[in-house]
Design an enzyme around this catalytic site. Structure first.
Site, PDB file in Angstrom:
ATOM      1  N   ARG A 150      69.013  99.141  -1.152  1.00  0.00           N
ATOM      2  CA  ARG A 150      70.259  98.458  -1.499  1.00  0.00           C
ATOM      3  C   ARG A 150      70.336  97.836  -2.758  1.00  0.00           C
ATOM      4  NH1 ARG A 150      72.580  96.771   4.603  1.00  0.00           N
ATOM      5  NH2 ARG A 150      73.104  99.037   5.276  1.00  0.00           N
ATOM      6  N   ASP A 195      85.941  89.040   7.967  1.00  0.00           N
ATOM      7  CA  ASP A 195      84.454  89.579   7.638  1.00  0.00           C
ATOM      8  C   ASP A 195      83.751  88.669   6.409  1.00  0.00           C
ATOM      9  OD1 ASP A 195      83.051  92.421   8.497  1.00  0.00           O
ATOM     10  OD2 ASP A 195      82.392  91.490   6.697  1.00  0.00           O
TER      11      ASP A 195
HETATM   12  C1  LIG Z   1      78.496  96.948  11.926  1.00  0.00           C
HETATM   13  S1  LIG Z   1      80.003  96.206  11.641  1.00  0.00           S
HETATM   14  C2  LIG Z   1      81.169  96.199  12.926  1.00  0.00           C
HETATM   15  C3  LIG Z   1      82.468  96.523  12.483  1.00  0.00           C
HETATM   16  C4  LIG Z   1      83.517  96.506  13.857  1.00  0.00           C
HETATM   17  N1  LIG Z   1      83.480  94.977  14.589  1.00  0.00           N
HETATM   18  C5  LIG Z   1      83.065  97.330  14.974  1.00  0.00           C
HETATM   19  O1  LIG Z   1      82.847  97.119  15.748  1.00  0.00           O
HETATM   20  O2  LIG Z   1      83.475  98.718  14.324  1.00  0.00           O
HETATM   21  C6  LIG Z   1      79.416  94.441  11.474  1.00  0.00           C
HETATM   22  C7  LIG Z   1      80.260  93.621  10.312  1.00  0.00           C
HETATM   23  O3  LIG Z   1      79.979  92.371  10.658  1.00  0.00           O
HETATM   24  C8  LIG Z   1      79.804  91.709   9.288  1.00  0.00           C
HETATM   25  N2  LIG Z   1      79.236  90.471   9.307  1.00  0.00           N
HETATM   26  C9  LIG Z   1      77.706  90.531   9.418  1.00  0.00           C
HETATM   27  N3  LIG Z   1      77.170  89.200   9.292  1.00  0.00           N
HETATM   28  C10 LIG Z   1      78.335  88.389   9.359  1.00  0.00           C
HETATM   29  C11 LIG Z   1      78.492  87.083   9.312  1.00  0.00           C
HETATM   30  N4  LIG Z   1      77.516  86.323   9.315  1.00  0.00           N
HETATM   31  N5  LIG Z   1      79.815  86.666   9.264  1.00  0.00           N
HETATM   32  C12 LIG Z   1      80.926  87.563   9.119  1.00  0.00           C
HETATM   33  N6  LIG Z   1      81.065  88.663   9.382  1.00  0.00           N
HETATM   34  C13 LIG Z   1      79.502  89.291   9.276  1.00  0.00           C
HETATM   35  C14 LIG Z   1      79.556  92.694   8.363  1.00  0.00           C
HETATM   36  O4  LIG Z   1      79.854  92.476   7.077  1.00  0.00           O
HETATM   37  C15 LIG Z   1      80.084  94.190   8.988  1.00  0.00           C
HETATM   38  O5  LIG Z   1      81.195  94.273   8.377  1.00  0.00           O
END
Ligand SMILES: C[S@@+](CC[C@H](N)C(=O)[O-])C[C@H]1O[C@@H](n2cnc3c(N)ncnc32)[C@H](O)[C@@H]1O
Length: 273
Positions: A33, A142
């Site tokens: 990445r 997010d």
């Molecule tokens: C795997 S996706 C899940 C998306 C959705 N909630 C679902 O279940 O389909 C995880 C998301 O969490 C966000 N994320 C990770 N760490 C985070 C943080 N510290 N604060 C806010 N968002 C975060 C990532 O950017 C990502 O878009």
């Protein structure tokens, strides 16, 4: 080459800023990445990038891109569909019967590119169609600005809308005029029920003291260690209105956490009072 020492430094930054655990097994993923980010910046070495990220006057701006690079954003419309059945079949009718507040507020945190938030919007719109007087609004947040921009444009490839029923597609999606592009867009009336914002769940406070009847926090804490998971769930619990529901991912667990919530269904917790 991302060597172990440099990986440890980047990893420590990721864990302290985002809560995301960085075991050694993630080294190749991070390396891959970062390579993409170096290419965008026209940089030749990780030495140069590390100095830019940690010490340059652009460090704060670069941190925003770094978050885009290191987060995993996999998502889908109607992912883990039983939660949406529970929402429309149990949670929303219960909240409505208890006459809690005139507008039901939903928060989708870790919303990625918007599919989960728009699924909530479609499900809540259907519920509103069947239940006169039901009003709702959705906040979706997010940490990654890249996915938030995608979410706000609300344009998806046709391949992604497969989990949405034909009836809901007709009601809530528009096809691109140029059929050959294979794109659809969420209709404006659905889009306007969702507002997007950037929020880091690692922040000690989540801003305005707005309360929510429903919080979706799914497939995010899976990347955090146990102490961070417990701290975040407690902060989210503070933002739940009495009687409110917290949905976590089906592969996530709150067992053993000290949180003021009661499990009411698989990966669904409720704040009783
Ligand atoms: C795997 S996706 C899940 C998306 C959705 N909630 C679902 O279940 O389909 C995880 C998301 O969490 C966000 N994320 C990770 N760490 C985070 C943080 N510290 N604060 C806010 N968002 C975060 C990532 O950017 C990502 O878009």
């Amino acid at each position: 080459m991302l060597d172990r020492k440099r990986f440890a430094r980047f990893g420590a930054l990721i864990t302290s800023t985002l809560g995301i655990q960085m075991p050694q097994s993630k080294l190749p993923l991070l390396e891959n990445r970062l390579r993409g980010r170096l290419r965008q910046l026209g940089m030749a070495t990780l030495d140069e990038y590390e100095a830019y990220l940690f010490h340059s006057p652009n460090a704060a701006d670069e941190m925003v891109h770094f978050c885009d690079v290191v987060t995993t954003n996999k998502t889908d419309f109607f992912r883990e569909p039983q939660h949406f059945k529970y929402l429309s079949g149990t949670a929303l009718p219960t909240l409505m019967a208890e006459h809690r507040r005139p507008v039901t507020k939903l928060w989708c945190c870790g919303c990625s590119s918007g599919q989960e938030a728009y699924t909530l919007a479609m499900v809540a719109s259907e519920f509103a169609g069947d239940n006169a007087g039901f009003e709702f609004s959705i906040l979706a947040t997010d940490i990654s600005t890249r996915v938030l921009q995608q979410a706000a444009t609300a344009i998806y490839s046709e391949a992604l809308i497969e989990p949405i029923s034909a009836e809901m597609r007709r009601k809530y999606l528009m096809r691109s005029k140029d059929r050959g592009r294979g794109l659809v867009r969420i209709r404006p009336e659905v889009r306007k029920t969702v507002r997007f914002g950037r929020l880091n769940l690692m922040d000690h406070s989540y801003g305005r003291r707005e309360l929510f009847e429903v919080i979706f926090f799914r497939n995010v804490m899976i990347y955090f260690d146990r102490a961070t998971q417990e701290a975040v769930v407690n902060r989210l619990a503070e933002r739940l209105a009495p009687g409110g529901y917290l949905f976590i991912g089906l592969s996530e667990s709150s067992v053993g956490m000290r949180v003021p919530l009661t499990a009411v269904a698989p990966s669904v917790l409720r704040r009783m009072e």
